[in-house]
Write a protein that holds these residues in place. Structure first.
Motif, PDB file in Angstrom:
ATOM      1  N   ILE A 176      -3.760  -4.217 -37.153  1.00  0.00           N
ATOM      2  CA  ILE A 176      -3.475  -4.464 -35.732  1.00  0.00           C
ATOM      3  C   ILE A 176      -2.265  -5.376 -35.567  1.00  0.00           C
ATOM      4  O   ILE A 176      -1.341  -5.073 -34.804  1.00  0.00           O
ATOM      5  N   ILE A 177      -2.232  -6.481 -36.289  1.00  0.00           N
ATOM      6  CA  ILE A 177      -1.130  -7.435 -36.141  1.00  0.00           C
ATOM      7  C   ILE A 177       0.162  -6.849 -36.709  1.00  0.00           C
ATOM      8  O   ILE A 177       1.240  -7.069 -36.148  1.00  0.00           O
ATOM      9  N   SER A 178       0.073  -6.064 -37.777  1.00  0.00           N
ATOM     10  CA  SER A 178       1.274  -5.413 -38.325  1.00  0.00           C
ATOM     11  C   SER A 178       1.890  -4.469 -37.306  1.00  0.00           C
ATOM     12  O   SER A 178       3.116  -4.419 -37.145  1.00  0.00           O
ATOM     13  N   ARG A 179       1.056  -3.730 -36.599  1.00  0.00           N
ATOM     14  CA  ARG A 179       1.555  -2.843 -35.548  1.00  0.00           C
ATOM     15  C   ARG A 179       2.268  -3.649 -34.472  1.00  0.00           C
ATOM     16  O   ARG A 179       3.317  -3.260 -33.976  1.00  0.00           O
ATOM     17  N   GLU A 180       1.695  -4.792 -34.113  1.00  0.00           N
ATOM     18  CA  GLU A 180       2.307  -5.629 -33.076  1.00  0.00           C
ATOM     19  C   GLU A 180       3.696  -6.108 -33.516  1.00  0.00           C
ATOM     20  O   GLU A 180       4.649  -6.066 -32.735  1.00  0.00           O
ATOM     21  N   PHE A 181       3.818  -6.543 -34.771  1.00  0.00           N
ATOM     22  CA  PHE A 181       5.124  -6.973 -35.282  1.00  0.00           C
ATOM     23  C   PHE A 181       6.116  -5.813 -35.323  1.00  0.00           C
ATOM     24  O   PHE A 181       7.283  -5.975 -34.972  1.00  0.00           O
ATOM     25  N   ALA A 182       5.654  -4.644 -35.758  1.00  0.00           N
ATOM     26  CA  ALA A 182       6.543  -3.483 -35.852  1.00  0.00           C
ATOM     27  C   ALA A 182       7.083  -3.088 -34.483  1.00  0.00           C
ATOM     28  O   ALA A 182       8.293  -2.847 -34.327  1.00  0.00           O
ATOM     29  N   VAL A 183       6.217  -3.032 -33.495  1.00  0.00           N
ATOM     30  CA  VAL A 183       6.659  -2.635 -32.159  1.00  0.00           C
ATOM     31  C   VAL A 183       7.553  -3.713 -31.543  1.00  0.00           C
ATOM     32  O   VAL A 183       8.566  -3.400 -30.911  1.00  0.00           O
ATOM     33  N   THR A 184       7.226  -4.979 -31.770  1.00  0.00           N
ATOM     34  CA  THR A 184       8.068  -6.057 -31.256  1.00  0.00           C
ATOM     35  C   THR A 184       9.456  -6.006 -31.903  1.00  0.00           C
ATOM     36  O   THR A 184      10.468  -6.182 -31.217  1.00  0.00           O
ATOM     37  N   GLY A 185       9.506  -5.737 -33.198  1.00  0.00           N
ATOM     38  CA  GLY A 185      10.800  -5.605 -33.878  1.00  0.00           C
ATOM     39  C   GLY A 185      11.609  -4.443 -33.336  1.00  0.00           C
ATOM     40  O   GLY A 185      12.812  -4.567 -33.089  1.00  0.00           O
TER      41      GLY A 185
END
Length: 193
Positions: free
Chosen positions: A106-115
């Motif tokens: 979940i948190i990895s997805r958040e970082f990927a989309v934010t990037g």
């Protein structure tokens, strides 16, 4: 700064209050709601989390209704959501309530989309607002977090595992919305040098 952005900033300000209540060694006793027994701190933190989550709907609704949508708001609103969700999920992992591997996804997805959002803002000068799959993802995560904070209320420890089911549903929508966002913005990777 317009009112919707101020409401978003309020959501960010609620995050440390939520964290302090969850991790500080307060002993306010326990409460039982139907079959769910929980520390009072978890109940209070759940109320704060719900309040913070509702501001997400309020700021977006107000901004659209009064034509106050700004690039700052389109950037700040999902960032506030990600900070709130990440803080809650990390605390739930620390408490042993949520499996770490699900939270890492979940948190990895958040970082990927934010990037990707940052890349799009830098290359195209436009901040992309959250799409419907991202909004569904946010609300399924919120429901899962609140149910875990409330110790699977209303079913408690011995009943139907609603909190766990909600977490799995939020994981599905997290992956789906992340894939949707990456797919719709794949031109960034195709056109990059």
């Amino acid at each position: 700064m317009n009112l919707p952005n101020k409401i978003t900033v309020l959501r960010v300000c609620l995050i440390p209050i939520f964290v302090i209540i969850m991790v500080a060694p307060f002993n306010w006793g326990s409460i039982e709601l139907m079959n769910a027994q929980m520390p009072v701190t978890h109940f209070v933190a759940a109320i704060i989390y719900i309040l913070a989550s509702v501001t997400d709907w309020i700021d977006g609704h107000y901004a659209r209704k009064h034509n106050l949508v700004t690039n700052l708001g389109k950037f700040l609103d999902p960032l506030a959501d990600k900070l709130l969700v990440s803080a809650a999920f990390i605390i739930l992992v620390e408490l042993g309530t949520a499996p770490s591997w699900i939270i890492i996804i979940i948190i990895s997805r958040e970082f990927a989309v934010t990037g990707l959002r940052a890349i799009l803002a830098a290359s195209e000068g436009e901040v992309v607002a959250a799409a419907m799959p991202g909004k569904i993802k946010m609300w399924t995560q919120t429901i899962a977090i609140v149910l875990m904070l409330l110790h699977n209320f209303p079913f408690g420890e011995d009943g139907f595992p609603l909190a766990n089911i909600a977490l799995w549903i939020s994981l599905f929508f997290t992956i789906w919305s992340g894939w949707d966002y990456l797919y719709k913005n794949r031109h960034v990777f195709v056109n990059s040098k």
